[in-house]
Scaffold this motif. Sequence first.
Motif, short mmCIF file in Angstrom:
data_model
loop_
_atom_site.label_atom_id
_atom_site.label_comp_id
_atom_site.label_asym_id
_atom_site.label_seq_id
_atom_site.Cartn_x
_atom_site.Cartn_y
_atom_site.Cartn_z
N SER A 44 0.84 -1.19 0.00
CA SER A 44 0.00 0.00 0.00
C SER A 44 0.88 1.25 0.00
O SER A 44 2.02 1.24 0.46
CB SER A 44 -0.95 -0.01 1.20
N ALA A 45 0.30 2.34 -0.53
CA ALA A 45 1.07 3.55 -0.80
C ALA A 45 1.77 4.07 0.46
O ALA A 45 2.89 4.56 0.40
CB ALA A 45 0.16 4.63 -1.38
N GLY A 46 1.10 3.95 1.61
CA GLY A 46 1.66 4.48 2.85
C GLY A 46 2.91 3.74 3.31
O GLY A 46 3.63 4.21 4.19
N GLN A 47 3.17 2.57 2.73
CA GLN A 47 4.33 1.78 3.15
C GLN A 47 5.60 2.15 2.40
O GLN A 47 6.67 1.70 2.76
CB GLN A 47 4.06 0.29 2.93
N ILE A 48 5.46 2.93 1.32
CA ILE A 48 6.61 3.17 0.46
C ILE A 48 6.91 4.66 0.34
O ILE A 48 6.05 5.45 -0.04
CB ILE A 48 6.36 2.62 -0.97
N SER A 49 8.10 5.07 0.70
CA SER A 49 8.53 6.42 0.39
C SER A 49 9.68 6.33 -0.61
O SER A 49 10.34 5.31 -0.71
CB SER A 49 8.98 7.17 1.65
N THR A 50 9.87 7.42 -1.36
CA THR A 50 10.95 7.42 -2.35
C THR A 50 11.87 8.60 -2.09
O THR A 50 11.45 9.63 -1.58
CB THR A 50 10.42 7.53 -3.79
N VAL A 51 13.12 8.42 -2.43
CA VAL A 51 14.07 9.53 -2.43
C VAL A 51 15.02 9.25 -3.60
O VAL A 51 15.27 8.10 -3.95
CB VAL A 51 14.83 9.63 -1.08
N SER A 52 15.48 10.31 -4.22
CA SER A 52 16.48 10.13 -5.28
C SER A 52 17.74 10.88 -4.90
O SER A 52 17.71 12.05 -4.55
CB SER A 52 15.96 10.67 -6.62
N PHE A 53 18.85 10.16 -4.93
CA PHE A 53 20.15 10.79 -4.67
C PHE A 53 20.88 11.12 -5.97
O PHE A 53 22.02 11.60 -5.92
CB PHE A 53 21.02 9.88 -3.80
N GLY A 54 20.23 10.85 -7.11
CA GLY A 54 20.91 11.16 -8.37
C GLY A 54 22.28 10.52 -8.41
O GLY A 54 22.43 9.32 -8.18
N GLU A 55 23.31 11.32 -8.70
CA GLU A 55 24.66 10.79 -8.76
C GLU A 55 25.42 11.07 -7.46
O GLU A 55 26.63 10.87 -7.39
CB GLU A 55 25.40 11.43 -9.94
N GLU A 56 24.71 11.56 -6.42
CA GLU A 56 25.40 12.06 -5.23
C GLU A 56 25.94 10.95 -4.33
O GLU A 56 26.85 11.17 -3.55
CB GLU A 56 24.47 12.97 -4.42
N ARG A 57 25.33 9.77 -4.38
CA ARG A 57 25.82 8.67 -3.53
C ARG A 57 26.18 7.48 -4.40
O ARG A 57 25.45 6.49 -4.48
CB ARG A 57 24.74 8.25 -2.52
N ALA A 58 27.32 7.58 -5.03
CA ALA A 58 27.75 6.53 -5.93
C ALA A 58 28.10 5.27 -5.15
O ALA A 58 28.61 5.33 -4.03
CB ALA A 58 28.96 7.01 -6.73
N ALA A 59 27.79 4.11 -5.73
CA ALA A 59 28.21 2.84 -5.14
C ALA A 59 29.62 2.49 -5.62
O ALA A 59 30.39 1.83 -4.94
CB ALA A 59 27.24 1.73 -5.53
N ALA A 60 29.95 2.93 -6.82
CA ALA A 60 31.29 2.71 -7.38
C ALA A 60 31.80 4.05 -7.88
O ALA A 60 31.05 4.84 -8.43
CB ALA A 60 31.24 1.70 -8.52
N PHE A 61 33.09 4.31 -7.68
CA PHE A 61 33.61 5.65 -7.92
C PHE A 61 34.38 5.79 -9.23
O PHE A 61 34.94 6.83 -9.52
CB PHE A 61 34.48 6.10 -6.76
N GLY A 62 34.45 4.75 -10.03
CA GLY A 62 35.18 4.85 -11.28
C GLY A 62 34.38 5.60 -12.34
O GLY A 62 33.17 5.73 -12.24
N SER A 63 35.08 6.12 -13.34
CA SER A 63 34.42 6.73 -14.48
C SER A 63 34.50 5.77 -15.66
O SER A 63 35.17 6.04 -16.66
CB SER A 63 35.07 8.08 -14.82
N ASP A 64 33.86 4.62 -15.51
CA ASP A 64 33.88 3.62 -16.58
C ASP A 64 32.53 2.90 -16.58
O ASP A 64 31.75 3.03 -15.65
CB ASP A 64 35.01 2.61 -16.34
#
Lengths: 436, 174
Positions: free
Chosen positions: B138-158
Amino acid sequence: MKDFLVRWLMIPVLLLTFAGAAYAQLEVIITDYVGKRAPVAIVPFGWEGDTPSAPFDIDNVITEDLKRSGRFAPIAEGGMLQKPTERVDLDFDDWRILKVDAVIIGKVVQTGANVYSVQFQAFDVNSQEQLIGYRMPASRGTMRRVAHRAADMIYEKLTGIPGVFGTKVAYVTARGTGDDRLYTLVVSDTDGENQFTIMESTDPIMSPAWSPDSRELAYVSFEGDAATIYVQTLRSGNRIKVSSRAGINGAPAFSPDGRKLVVTLGGLGGNLDIYVLDLATRQFSRLTRHRAIDTEGTWAPDGRSIYFTSDRSGGPQVYRIEVGGGTAERVTFEGSYNARPRLSPDGKRVALVHLDRGNYRIGVLDLDDKDLLIVSNGTQDESPSFAPNSDSIIYATREGRNGVLEMVSADGLYRQRLGSRAGDIREPVWSPFPRY
Amino acid sequence: MKFSRLIALCLVALLAAGCGGNTMPDPGTDDGTMMDDGDMADTDGFEDRGLGDGEFLDEFDDSDELTMVIYFDFDQSTLRADYADLLQQHASNLANDSRSQIRLEGHADERGSREYNIGLGEQRSQAVRSLLLIQGASAGQISTVSFGEERAAAFGSDEESYELNRRVEIKYVN
């Protein structure tokens, strides 16, 4: 686009160091220069006071400012045939021999415990006429600003363009990785000196924007893993949460009168649209209504329209809409990716991020003849911001893994890098002119 | 024998305190004092005295065992078909426990403009959200946030790093 084949002339990397700076996180490196630099002489300033030497090296700051502008080549002190500090001692023949166009003299006079008077005069060597003469009060704490102001006045007299040496730059830095990553919002002089931390967080900080009176910065913070827009007063450090709705709160930019922000809201459904927030009433009014991504709004200097990024045509392009509403009009047509528009303060050009044969570069779109000029040469250049005199643009580029800042003249002919020893630097925004 | 007990101990500790991510001591060294000072600091060395026997878990016994990251193709926010089962399982978790809540964190790779990338990350979160809602959350159980490119999981440019960064992370927040 016309074929703007700019021939970049690489000159040896020049490191400028600043006297008296214990350390500087940014240092200026001239990277590219095409064009003529006018030879000028800034004679070491005289000193009249109760210590052996002046408390601050005013003429050095003026020299570095003029050098950094890319338009001047100050001659070395060692080559000067005389070092006058007043008009009566100035012999124009000694400067004509050196082929300098202008000579600048001055002195610092102490009139109290921490009270000084700084005076300077600039002369045209050919006509032998004074171009400008000025005297300003100063204290030890204001000496640097006084020097930048003197450089601004001299620059304007010599070029006809207001100087921006007394302006500031705000930017975001990121250091460390994972949970140790630390984001900092910083304001510094455009030469990298006088760094001042505005805000620090382990969560991302984004999209700083100056108020038109340069007293406040709006920015996005992800504290608590939610996007919130704050407006922070620089002097007091107080900040106000101005937008913290569900979902995205992003991309703030002040209106020219400082009373409103254009922002991007996503809501629960995550459809990004452009809104105008009245800072006094806290009322939002919706400007776009489209299922595409609409974001990165910015005001035209006349305050009547807003430019923004939208991918309603498929890829991101720049659009323009009247503040009162109406139909969005597409502004960019060249290439598959044009985003993050920022207008020059004179309203004539738009700086943007343009995908140029696989590289994200800074483009300058002339709003009259619609020509797009590529002014950067990196692979991931972003976040362009015009100087308040419309003559230069600051943006972020890459140096290895880190972001660094570069400044380029709006004609693309002169570029310099603000080198970094402080991690990843991004999202520079040039301040308005200082208030004197 | 000793090795299997270590695994059981870890699983118990994982459930109790979420020790995932901590470096486990090498089972070959039987020095009982060589403990990480992290989540297992209150256990008494490798002897599981007072702990009782651990138990092995079924694959979907706990939501922490589900894959929590969903990856996307370049410039895409459509879900790949091979995530259907996984998302159905998350949707069931939410539908079966109305108190359960998640936050969907959308991310983009570093190319292009930052705020536009916030938009791309959000579209990915919303793609996941829409599917979970259809499948019973149900809708109340889910919130969304977008970090765009601000929280990279990998830091390479490839391309390898870009693939790891175009993602939605599912976070159970209670």
